[in-house]
Design a protein around this motif. Structure first.
Motif, short mmCIF file in Angstrom:
data_model
loop_
_atom_site.label_atom_id
_atom_site.label_comp_id
_atom_site.label_asym_id
_atom_site.label_seq_id
_atom_site.Cartn_x
_atom_site.Cartn_y
_atom_site.Cartn_z
N ILE A 30 -4.99 -4.00 -0.05
CA ILE A 30 -5.96 -3.98 0.82
C ILE A 30 -5.93 -4.99 1.88
CG2 ILE A 30 -8.64 -4.89 0.94
CD1 ILE A 30 -9.05 -3.80 -1.81
N ARG A 31 -5.17 -6.28 1.54
CA ARG A 31 -4.76 -7.26 2.63
C ARG A 31 -3.84 -6.88 3.57
NH1 ARG A 31 -3.79 -10.63 -0.77
NH2 ARG A 31 -1.68 -10.41 -1.16
N SER A 32 -2.98 -5.82 3.04
CA SER A 32 -2.21 -5.41 4.28
C SER A 32 -2.36 -4.10 5.13
CB SER A 32 -0.57 -5.11 3.87
OG SER A 32 -1.01 -4.25 2.66
N ARG A 33 -3.34 -3.29 4.36
CA ARG A 33 -3.59 -1.97 4.87
C ARG A 33 -5.33 -1.79 5.27
NH1 ARG A 33 0.11 2.47 2.23
NH2 ARG A 33 2.11 1.19 2.16
N GLY A 34 -6.05 -2.68 4.51
CA GLY A 34 -7.54 -2.37 4.68
C GLY A 34 -8.01 -1.56 3.50
#
Length: 218
Positions: A188-192
């Protein structure tokens, strides 16, 4: 530690309710024992069908294991701090995608299961106190020639369904729920959140073969 076996037993953690009649028991220890016995017996009985179409394992996972988990509670834990940063529609999409991904992941884990080699033993089953709402069910996975693997199921009482449901599995002291939370948080942090849901859906739709390894999104 054998990754497939971790995935196999983790199948009880995240799911949605199936239409089959639930096993009811006031004893969470006995409940999990019955669920495990019923699941493994079905795998053995439908071995020919599984060999012909490994995707049939998804059906077994959904129908036999998944009704006995607290999927919303576990999914919220996995979503972690990103829960408050997402919209209701995004959370619902995440719950479904993560559930489908888990079903597919652990169906793949079952491709490595051999009923002639593996046995699950329940350690010190007992009656839960009438006031208890959370217990730990201890089990061991036994295979000849290998040390037993310790599996502790964290189980909580679901008042809405009036039954006990699993929400976490601790393997040799390591919480699977915490591990999944770390993995998903990194994605989630890197791709949403939207891309994470898309990735999980893609992983869930991939066909299963008998030589599959347990996969994690990356």
């Amino acid at each position: 530690m054998r990754v497939w076996l971790l995935g196999l037993m983790s199948a009880v953690l995240l799911s949605f309710s199936a239409s089959a009649e639930l096993i009811k028991s006031d004893n969470p220890y006995r409940l999990l024992e019955q669920v495990a016995e019923k699941t493994f017996n079905r795998i053995e009985a439908e071995r020919n069908q599984i060999d012909e179409d490994p995707n049939h394992l998804k059906t077994i996972v959904k129908e036999e294991l998944m009704p006995y988990v607290d999927n919303i509670y576990a999914s919220k834990k996995v979503l972690g701090r990103y829960f408050k940063d997402t919209k209701s529609e995004q959370r619902q999409a995440f719950y479904k995608a993560f559930t489908d991904y888990i079903v597919a992941t652990y169906a793949r884990a079952f491709t490595q299961y051999d009923e002639s080699k593996h046995e699950v033993e329940f350690v010190n089953p007992k009656n839960a106190d009438k006031d208890e709402r959370a217990v730990v069910v201890e089990t061991r996975v036994v295979e000849n020639g290998r040390p037993p693997i310790r599996l502790d199921f964290r189980v909580r009482y679901d008042n809405s369904n009036e039954t006990w449901k699993a929400y976490d599995l601790v393997v040799e002291g390591v919480s699977l729920l915490s591990s999944k939370q770390s993995e998903i948080a990194a994605i989630i942090r890197s791709r949403g959140i939207d891309k994470t849901v898309e990735l999980l859906n893609e992983k869930a739709q991939q066909p299963i073969s008998m030589d599959d390894d347990v996969d994690v999104p990356a």
